[in-house]
Design a protein around this motif. Sequence first.
Motif, PDB file in Angstrom:
ATOM      1  N   ALA A 136     -34.488  20.015  -4.402  1.00 32.83           N
ATOM      2  CA  ALA A 136     -35.856  19.477  -4.387  1.00 32.83           C
ATOM      3  C   ALA A 136     -35.949  18.266  -3.461  1.00 32.83           C
ATOM      4  CB  ALA A 136     -36.293  19.105  -5.798  1.00 32.83           C
ATOM      5  N   TYR A 137     -34.942  17.410  -3.520  1.00 34.80           N
ATOM      6  CA  TYR A 137     -34.906  16.233  -2.646  1.00 34.80           C
ATOM      7  C   TYR A 137     -34.840  16.662  -1.184  1.00 34.80           C
ATOM      8  CZ  TYR A 137     -32.879  12.194  -0.243  1.00 34.80           C
ATOM      9  OH  TYR A 137     -32.627  11.177   0.647  1.00 34.80           O
ATOM     10  N   TRP A 138     -33.969  17.610  -0.881  1.00 34.47           N
ATOM     11  CA  TRP A 138     -33.793  18.057   0.497  1.00 34.47           C
ATOM     12  C   TRP A 138     -35.092  18.645   1.060  1.00 34.47           C
ATOM     13  CZ3 TRP A 138     -34.012  22.623   3.274  1.00 34.47           C
ATOM     14  CH2 TRP A 138     -33.401  22.594   4.531  1.00 34.47           C
ATOM     15  N   LYS A 139     -35.822  19.376   0.222  1.00 33.12           N
ATOM     16  CA  LYS A 139     -37.054  20.016   0.687  1.00 33.12           C
ATOM     17  C   LYS A 139     -38.219  19.044   0.794  1.00 33.12           C
ATOM     18  CE  LYS A 139     -38.116  24.185  -0.559  1.00 33.12           C
ATOM     19  NZ  LYS A 139     -38.459  25.382  -1.332  1.00 33.12           N
ATOM     20  N   SER A 140     -38.197  17.977  -0.005  1.00 31.89           N
ATOM     21  CA  SER A 140     -39.346  17.057  -0.029  1.00 31.89           C
ATOM     22  C   SER A 140     -39.164  15.850   0.884  1.00 31.89           C
ATOM     23  CB  SER A 140     -39.612  16.575  -1.459  1.00 31.89           C
ATOM     24  OG  SER A 140     -38.502  15.847  -1.957  1.00 31.89           O
TER      25      SER A 140
ATOM     26  N   TYR B 216     -28.360  19.175 -11.518  1.00 32.33           N
ATOM     27  CA  TYR B 216     -28.435  18.351 -10.323  1.00 32.33           C
ATOM     28  C   TYR B 216     -28.515  19.188  -9.050  1.00 32.33           C
ATOM     29  CZ  TYR B 216     -28.039  13.590 -12.084  1.00 32.33           C
ATOM     30  OH  TYR B 216     -28.306  12.378 -12.660  1.00 32.33           O
ATOM     31  N   ALA B 217     -28.032  20.420  -9.093  1.00 31.20           N
ATOM     32  CA  ALA B 217     -28.172  21.290  -7.923  1.00 31.20           C
ATOM     33  C   ALA B 217     -29.655  21.530  -7.619  1.00 31.20           C
ATOM     34  CB  ALA B 217     -27.455  22.615  -8.162  1.00 31.20           C
ATOM     35  N   PHE B 218     -30.468  21.750  -8.671  1.00 30.70           N
ATOM     36  CA  PHE B 218     -31.918  21.885  -8.479  1.00 30.70           C
ATOM     37  C   PHE B 218     -32.517  20.586  -7.932  1.00 30.70           C
ATOM     38  CE2 PHE B 218     -31.287  25.298 -11.583  1.00 30.70           C
ATOM     39  CZ  PHE B 218     -32.101  26.297 -11.090  1.00 30.70           C
TER      40      PHE B 218
ATOM     41  N   VAL C  97     -27.700  13.260   4.693  1.00 33.01           N
ATOM     42  CA  VAL C  97     -26.579  12.445   4.224  1.00 33.01           C
ATOM     43  C   VAL C  97     -26.475  12.468   2.704  1.00 33.01           C
ATOM     44  CG1 VAL C  97     -25.667  10.090   4.083  1.00 33.01           C
ATOM     45  CG2 VAL C  97     -26.591  10.939   6.243  1.00 33.01           C
ATOM     46  N   PHE C  98     -27.589  12.150   2.020  1.00 31.59           N
ATOM     47  CA  PHE C  98     -27.538  12.065   0.561  1.00 31.59           C
ATOM     48  C   PHE C  98     -27.377  13.441  -0.083  1.00 31.59           C
ATOM     49  CE2 PHE C  98     -29.476   7.913   1.461  1.00 31.59           C
ATOM     50  CZ  PHE C  98     -28.682   7.117   0.663  1.00 31.59           C
ATOM     51  N   SER C  99     -27.944  14.466   0.522  1.00 32.89           N
ATOM     52  CA  SER C  99     -27.762  15.815  -0.013  1.00 32.89           C
ATOM     53  C   SER C  99     -26.311  16.261   0.111  1.00 32.89           C
ATOM     54  CB  SER C  99     -28.672  16.805   0.722  1.00 32.89           C
ATOM     55  OG  SER C  99     -30.024  16.496   0.514  1.00 32.89           O
ATOM     56  N   ALA C 100     -25.691  15.980   1.266  1.00 29.76           N
ATOM     57  CA  ALA C 100     -24.295  16.374   1.472  1.00 29.76           C
ATOM     58  C   ALA C 100     -23.364  15.633   0.523  1.00 29.76           C
ATOM     59  CB  ALA C 100     -23.891  16.110   2.920  1.00 29.76           C
ATOM     60  N   LEU C 101     -23.574  14.321   0.373  1.00 26.63           N
ATOM     61  CA  LEU C 101     -22.738  13.541  -0.542  1.00 26.63           C
ATOM     62  C   LEU C 101     -22.889  14.023  -1.984  1.00 26.63           C
ATOM     63  CD1 LEU C 101     -23.315   9.932   0.865  1.00 26.63           C
ATOM     64  CD2 LEU C 101     -21.215  11.281   0.999  1.00 26.63           C
ATOM     65  N   SER C 102     -24.106  14.315  -2.382  1.00 27.30           N
ATOM     66  CA  SER C 102     -24.356  14.769  -3.753  1.00 27.30           C
ATOM     67  C   SER C 102     -23.746  16.139  -4.010  1.00 27.30           C
ATOM     68  CB  SER C 102     -25.860  14.808  -4.024  1.00 27.30           C
ATOM     69  OG  SER C 102     -26.423  13.524  -3.908  1.00 27.30           O
ATOM     70  N   LEU C 103     -23.866  17.053  -3.058  1.00 27.45           N
ATOM     71  CA  LEU C 103     -23.276  18.384  -3.226  1.00 27.45           C
ATOM     72  C   LEU C 103     -21.759  18.313  -3.303  1.00 27.45           C
ATOM     73  CD1 LEU C 103     -25.515  20.531  -0.860  1.00 27.45           C
ATOM     74  CD2 LEU C 103     -25.420  20.636  -3.361  1.00 27.45           C
TER      75      LEU C 103
ATOM     76  N   VAL D 229     -19.564   8.668  -7.358  1.00 26.06           N
ATOM     77  CA  VAL D 229     -20.238   9.970  -7.372  1.00 26.06           C
ATOM     78  C   VAL D 229     -21.711   9.812  -7.738  1.00 26.06           C
ATOM     79  CG1 VAL D 229     -20.399  12.140  -8.688  1.00 26.06           C
ATOM     80  CG2 VAL D 229     -18.192  11.380  -7.789  1.00 26.06           C
ATOM     81  N   ALA D 230     -22.008   8.862  -8.629  1.00 21.09           N
ATOM     82  CA  ALA D 230     -23.376   8.701  -9.130  1.00 21.09           C
ATOM     83  C   ALA D 230     -24.318   8.077  -8.112  1.00 21.09           C
ATOM     84  CB  ALA D 230     -23.369   7.846 -10.402  1.00 21.09           C
ATOM     85  N   LEU D 231     -23.806   7.332  -7.142  1.00 20.97           N
ATOM     86  CA  LEU D 231     -24.673   6.592  -6.216  1.00 20.97           C
ATOM     87  C   LEU D 231     -25.694   7.482  -5.496  1.00 20.97           C
ATOM     88  CD1 LEU D 231     -22.333   3.907  -4.618  1.00 20.97           C
ATOM     89  CD2 LEU D 231     -24.517   3.489  -5.767  1.00 20.97           C
ATOM     90  N   PRO D 232     -25.265   8.526  -4.787  1.00 19.73           N
ATOM     91  CA  PRO D 232     -26.281   9.356  -4.111  1.00 19.73           C
ATOM     92  C   PRO D 232     -27.205  10.070  -5.084  1.00 19.73           C
ATOM     93  CG  PRO D 232     -24.110  10.371  -3.958  1.00 19.73           C
ATOM     94  CD  PRO D 232     -23.910   8.993  -4.496  1.00 19.73           C
ATOM     95  N   LEU D 233     -26.708  10.405  -6.276  1.00 20.18           N
ATOM     96  CA  LEU D 233     -27.546  11.084  -7.260  1.00 20.18           C
ATOM     97  C   LEU D 233     -28.649  10.163  -7.776  1.00 20.18           C
ATOM     98  CD1 LEU D 233     -24.765  12.968  -9.278  1.00 20.18           C
ATOM     99  CD2 LEU D 233     -26.240  13.883  -7.482  1.00 20.18           C
TER     100      LEU D 233
END
Length: 456
Positions: A380-384, A374-376, A392-398, A52-56
């Motif tokens: 932030a990652y998705w927008k930047s 982490y939702a914030f 990919v990383f946003s979906a895995l993290s969510l 779970v921590a990897l994409p985060l």
Amino acid sequence: MTELGKTITLWRGLGLAICMLIGTGILALPGLALDAGNVYEAVLGWLLISLVALPLIHICARLGLKFPSTSGLARYAEEAVGSWGGYAVSYLVAGSFLFGLPAVALVGAEYVRQLLPLSALGVALFAILLIILMTLSNLAGIRAVSLINYAALAVLFLLLSLLVLFNLNFLSAGLEIALEALKVGLNPIMGADAGEGMGAIVDLKHLWTIAALLFWAFLGWENLSFSLGEIKDPEKNVPRLYWLSFVLVTSIYLLLAFISAGAKAAGVPLQGAAGLSGLVRFTPGGDLLVWFMVIVVAANACSWNFTASRLIFSGGRTGIFPESLGKLSVRGIPVPALAVLFISSFALVLASYFFRISVSDLILLVNQNFVFLYAFIILAYWKSESGWQRWVFSALSLASLAFLVSGFTWEIIYPIFLIGLGYYRWNVSEKEKLLEKEKQYVLSSDESELLAGLQH
């Protein structure tokens, strides 16, 4: 002084990160996980939370590279939802430290309890002593904090080396349990605990509780963001700092998790916040090693206090918190912020004694705050970012966050309240700025009319 200097090298940052991450987690979580389920569920929980921590971690490293400043997570939140996000995240993280620092101190006190006949009140008093020590070390400055971290790292690696060396038989048993747990985990069955034998049932409720508890093990990388403004050569050192610390810390966690599972299956009592103290029975100089554990926890508390003070200092500078908290001493130390942390930690330790609040309860309260946090970060990652990686990383993290938040009930009132409080403070601040602009406009208009009258 008004600005913090860039005094943290890669190695200082690595020492700060590891002590922030590994001290309390590695010493408390193996026993607490075994409290919450059987050995198969505990091992599965460790493996699951590592994935779970990897994409985060990837997201934190990318954002740290893009926005290296003492504003840290507050800056990320502003990128995600606008200026009010910085307020919301600052209150969310500050509210987490409110419970996190006392939890770290109480874990250290629980280890002392393995050596000295301390009552519940004695544990609370020793935790307060640790809070005093962590405050004094931070008042001494970054060099003192770095020295403590280096010493604690040396002690930690000596401690872990001895624990592994003299418990290799438990490691092999733990690896066998891990393989069996993976087989069982592929087809989990809801139901009552079937015991510790082969083919034990994996209860999904237990697995969630363990994973949610173990999320504490991977808190700290996002908090490290508040220190990134002091990192030398951030373009090169920030990504290295995140990934080096992740690989090292995760390897150590899994190693101790396997040993603990093997020892528990062999009948060694390892439950509770001071669970690893049971392993020192098989290690020369057992009592001395327990004191080493206390030293590591104290360094962990020092690192958490360092990061928390930077959060409060930054919030005071930007108006999120009272302006008085954004001041530095002549030596560049955020003394007002450290004073607030000392008072709140002192009060929470006493509250935990009088209201019988367990360390696990404190940890879960902190963890759920960080799930919302982490939702914030993900937004932030998705927008930047751009390209396929952000999807990919946003979906895995969510997906990871959805799993972690699924088991909380009424407790989510706390992070929602903190986010709401941050939004309220931002709204008040914006109104004050608007009134100030209107006042300046009126004064400017009056001065123009007066000047025009004098000219006539």
